[in-house]
Design a protein around this motif. Structure first.
Motif, mmCIF file in Angstrom:
data_model
loop_
_atom_site.group_PDB
_atom_site.id
_atom_site.type_symbol
_atom_site.label_atom_id
_atom_site.label_comp_id
_atom_site.label_asym_id
_atom_site.label_seq_id
_atom_site.Cartn_x
_atom_site.Cartn_y
_atom_site.Cartn_z
ATOM 1 N N MET A 37 0.806 -1.258 0.153
ATOM 2 C CA MET A 37 0.038 0.132 -0.064
ATOM 3 C C MET A 37 0.794 1.212 0.127
ATOM 4 N N TYR A 38 2.155 1.162 0.727
ATOM 5 C CA TYR A 38 2.849 2.188 0.638
ATOM 6 C C TYR A 38 4.079 2.205 -0.177
ATOM 7 N N LEU A 39 4.367 1.153 -0.971
ATOM 8 C CA LEU A 39 5.463 1.121 -1.818
ATOM 9 C C LEU A 39 4.996 0.919 -3.146
ATOM 10 N N GLY A 40 3.724 0.468 -3.408
ATOM 11 C CA GLY A 40 3.321 -0.047 -4.742
ATOM 12 C C GLY A 40 3.294 -1.421 -4.937
ATOM 13 N N SER A 41 4.532 -2.115 -4.331
ATOM 14 C CA SER A 41 4.560 -3.408 -4.621
ATOM 15 C C SER A 41 5.597 -3.947 -3.574
ATOM 16 N N THR A 42 5.683 -5.427 -3.508
ATOM 17 C CA THR A 42 6.827 -5.940 -2.607
ATOM 18 C C THR A 42 7.853 -6.573 -3.362
ATOM 19 N N GLY A 43 7.809 -6.103 -4.682
ATOM 20 C CA GLY A 43 8.815 -6.685 -5.570
ATOM 21 C C GLY A 43 9.691 -5.638 -5.861
ATOM 22 N N GLU A 44 10.504 -5.679 -7.235
ATOM 23 C CA GLU A 44 11.416 -4.710 -7.388
ATOM 24 C C GLU A 44 11.063 -3.296 -7.486
ATOM 25 N N ARG A 45 10.126 -2.962 -7.696
ATOM 26 C CA ARG A 45 9.491 -1.608 -7.916
ATOM 27 C C ARG A 45 9.374 -1.051 -6.487
ATOM 28 N N GLY A 46 8.904 -2.020 -5.591
ATOM 29 C CA GLY A 46 8.843 -1.429 -3.970
ATOM 30 C C GLY A 46 10.188 -1.157 -3.464
ATOM 31 N N LEU A 47 11.227 -1.979 -4.063
ATOM 32 C CA LEU A 47 12.593 -1.646 -3.605
ATOM 33 C C LEU A 47 13.327 -0.411 -4.083
ATOM 34 N N ARG A 48 12.828 -0.214 -5.296
ATOM 35 C CA ARG A 48 13.449 1.326 -5.720
ATOM 36 C C ARG A 48 12.567 2.303 -4.711
ATOM 37 N N VAL A 121 9.829 18.495 -3.970
ATOM 38 C CA VAL A 121 9.712 17.188 -4.833
ATOM 39 C C VAL A 121 9.553 16.075 -3.949
ATOM 40 N N THR A 122 8.556 15.360 -4.417
ATOM 41 C CA THR A 122 8.445 13.816 -3.880
ATOM 42 C C THR A 122 8.674 12.800 -4.736
ATOM 43 N N LEU A 123 9.435 11.769 -4.245
ATOM 44 C CA LEU A 123 10.033 10.892 -4.791
ATOM 45 C C LEU A 123 9.232 9.514 -4.706
ATOM 46 N N GLY A 124 8.797 9.340 -3.408
ATOM 47 C CA GLY A 124 8.280 8.083 -2.952
ATOM 48 C C GLY A 124 6.697 7.869 -3.610
ATOM 49 N N PHE A 125 6.371 6.788 -3.519
ATOM 50 C CA PHE A 125 5.183 6.301 -4.191
ATOM 51 C C PHE A 125 4.009 7.145 -3.376
ATOM 52 N N CYS A 126 3.969 6.916 -1.946
ATOM 53 C CA CYS A 126 2.859 7.692 -1.316
ATOM 54 C C CYS A 126 3.456 8.830 -0.526
ATOM 55 N N GLY A 127 4.727 9.056 -0.412
ATOM 56 C CA GLY A 127 5.364 10.213 0.178
ATOM 57 C C GLY A 127 5.033 10.138 1.576
ATOM 58 N N VAL A 128 5.502 9.088 2.426
ATOM 59 C CA VAL A 128 5.117 8.946 3.732
ATOM 60 C C VAL A 128 6.454 8.945 4.563
ATOM 61 N N GLY A 129 7.569 9.187 3.954
ATOM 62 C CA GLY A 129 8.642 9.409 4.617
ATOM 63 C C GLY A 129 9.631 8.056 5.056
ATOM 64 N N PRO A 130 10.637 8.528 5.670
ATOM 65 C CA PRO A 130 11.774 7.532 5.887
ATOM 66 C C PRO A 130 11.317 6.334 6.833
ATOM 67 N N ALA A 131 10.167 6.412 7.677
ATOM 68 C CA ALA A 131 9.730 5.385 8.553
ATOM 69 C C ALA A 131 9.375 4.158 7.925
ATOM 70 N N VAL A 132 8.779 4.175 6.590
ATOM 71 C CA VAL A 132 8.356 3.148 6.056
ATOM 72 C C VAL A 132 9.624 2.130 5.712
ATOM 73 N N VAL A 133 10.557 2.803 5.254
ATOM 74 C CA VAL A 133 12.000 2.280 4.697
ATOM 75 C C VAL A 133 12.759 1.358 6.191
ATOM 76 N N ASN A 134 12.403 2.196 7.230
ATOM 77 C CA ASN A 134 13.039 1.830 8.456
ATOM 78 C C ASN A 134 12.206 0.379 8.911
ATOM 79 N N ALA A 135 10.795 0.466 9.035
ATOM 80 C CA ALA A 135 9.998 -0.465 9.198
ATOM 81 C C ALA A 135 10.154 -1.890 8.287
ATOM 82 N N LEU A 136 10.523 -1.689 7.040
ATOM 83 C CA LEU A 136 10.614 -2.704 6.293
ATOM 84 C C LEU A 136 12.042 -3.291 5.971
ATOM 85 N N SER A 137 12.877 -2.612 6.641
ATOM 86 C CA SER A 137 14.502 -3.040 6.779
ATOM 87 C C SER A 137 14.857 -3.850 7.890
ATOM 88 N N ARG A 138 15.534 -4.942 7.512
ATOM 89 C CA ARG A 138 16.043 -5.877 8.898
ATOM 90 C C ARG A 138 16.839 -5.074 9.456
#
Length: 396
Positions: A37-48, A121-138
């Motif tokens: 929902m926040y990255l567009g996918s859990t595939g390669e597109r989401g990683l970008r 400038v907004t780069l991310g899919f939803c622009g929710v900020g770095p917290a989504v990256v932190n949560a989805l990183s080991r």
């Protein structure tokens, strides 16, 4: 009171809905429960988009003049490093004039990061900020170099595993974030270098002050690096889109940049015609790629009006010939149409269509006037370009 639905007994007690039924999730739980929902996918597109969400803040630091460059590195151990030379993320909320403190930035959803105005400038899919990256990183490591001090903090799947720690004096200032995507969510996928390069190149073309370096060290025998910085802006973008066909262009690139208070924003347009029949038109609103919208319609209106007026004035169209239509004007056209607005209005969640009504008239008028002047100043090339378009209009 009871009833029967599908063979089950339904009572007032088990259908009652109150506050006790509401499940309140922390940001990290929300992100991990519905990552697509926040990255567009859990595939390669989401990683970008993970990379884009982290780089968003650094890019905007450059655009407002607090930093000079952004460096993105894909590391051999599967991680990603994003660094800038800005003043450094504020350490705590007491320094909040420059934004949220570090831990808040990395653990709280940033509803509508930035202002959404023309300078943001907004780069991310939803622009929710770095917290989504932190949560989805080991794992994530944040390093801040601010006011002569170097600070470090470690996270795992969105939770701080160490306190924010002062580790010594800092050389220079800035922020560096290293993260390793969680394999439980993304598997063994890697972000595409080409996909990252394409988006960061667009940003560098559309924002002349940007200086972005992208380096891939994942395979030591195939390492590569690009620096994306284009002082010519959209004019350079048109040259890039034309590629090998640029030599066959009967005209130089026409470029205009204009602010118009009626649309509360600026337009940045560059275009030219080549002898090939293909059309290459790319459009953007606040540096976000669009499929269509009022800025594109206005651009085509302006081209068609100016070309038709020139063709009739110089006898390239007879009084009975039809006007040069917008679809005919696109033959061999390469163009970049970019607008930056204080209050952009988009159709749909993906921001693919710009809807601001005033933009069409403003862009159309500016393009018509600018192209009209160019046509009068360079009659030899003008006759070659407009004559070809007029011939097509007469034979339709």
């Amino acid at each position: 009171m009871l009833g029967i639905i599908g063979g089950d007994i339904v009572t007032e007690e088990n259908t009652r809905y109150d506050a006790s039924h509401i499940q309140v999730l922390e940001a990290r739980e929300v992100f991990r429960k519905r990552p697509g929902m926040y990255l567009g996918s859990t595939g390669e597109r989401g990683l970008r988009h993970m990379v884009f969400e982290i780089a968003d803040r650094a890019v905007n630091e450059v655009l407002v003049g607090r930093a000079t460059s952004v460096d993105i590195t894909l590391t051999p151990d599967g991680g990603v490093r994003v660094a800038d030379d800005g003043p450094g993320v504020p350490i705590d909320e007491r320094e909040g004039a420059d934004g949220p403190g570090l831990e808040a930035l990395l653990t709280h959803m940033q509803a509508g990061v930035g202002t959404g105005g023309r300078y943001d400038v907004t780069l991310g899919f939803c622009g929710v900020g770095p917290a989504v990256v932190n949560a989805l990183s080991r794992r994530m490591t944040a390093e801040v170099r601010r006011e002569g001090v170097r600070w470090i903090q470690e996270y795992a799947r969105g939770v701080a595993t160490t306190p924010l720690t002062e580790v010594g004096p800092a050389t220079g200032s800035g922020s560096t974030f290293d993260f390793w995507p969680d394999a439980d969510i993304f598997g063994a996928m890697e972000p595409s270098f080409e996909g990252l390069e394409e988006r960061f190149r667009e940003l560098a073309f559309l924002n002349q002050g940007l200086d972005i370096s992208l380096t891939d060290l994942r395979r030591p025998d195939e390492s590569r690096s690009v620096r994306l910085r284009f002082p010519g802006g959209t004019r350079d973008f048109v040259d890039f889109l034309d590629g090998h066909t640029a030599a066959s262009a009967p005209m130089d690139t026409i470029a205009l940049e204009r602010e118009d208070s009626r649309m509360a924003g600026v337009m940045d347009v560059a275009f030219r015609w080549c002898s090939c029949p293909d059309e290459r038109v790319q459009s953007f609103a606040n540096s976000w790629p669009t499929d269509s919208g009022t800025h594109v319609l206005g651009f085509r209106d302006g081209l068609a009006t100016a070309a038709t007026a020139y063709a009739r004035q110089h006898g390239l169209l007879t009084p009975t010939d039809p006007d040069i239509a917008a679809d005919r004007i696109s033959e061999g056209l390469t163009a970049v149409v970019s607008v930056k607005l204080d209050r952009p209005e988009f159709g749909g969640a993906t921001h693919g269509v710009l809807n601001n009504l005033d933009v069409r008239d403003c862009v159309g008028q500016a393009v018509q006037e600018h192209l009209g002047r160019w046509l009068e100043e360079d009659p030899e090339r003008s006759s070659a370009v407009i004559g070809h378009l007029a011939l097509g209009a007469r034979t339709d």
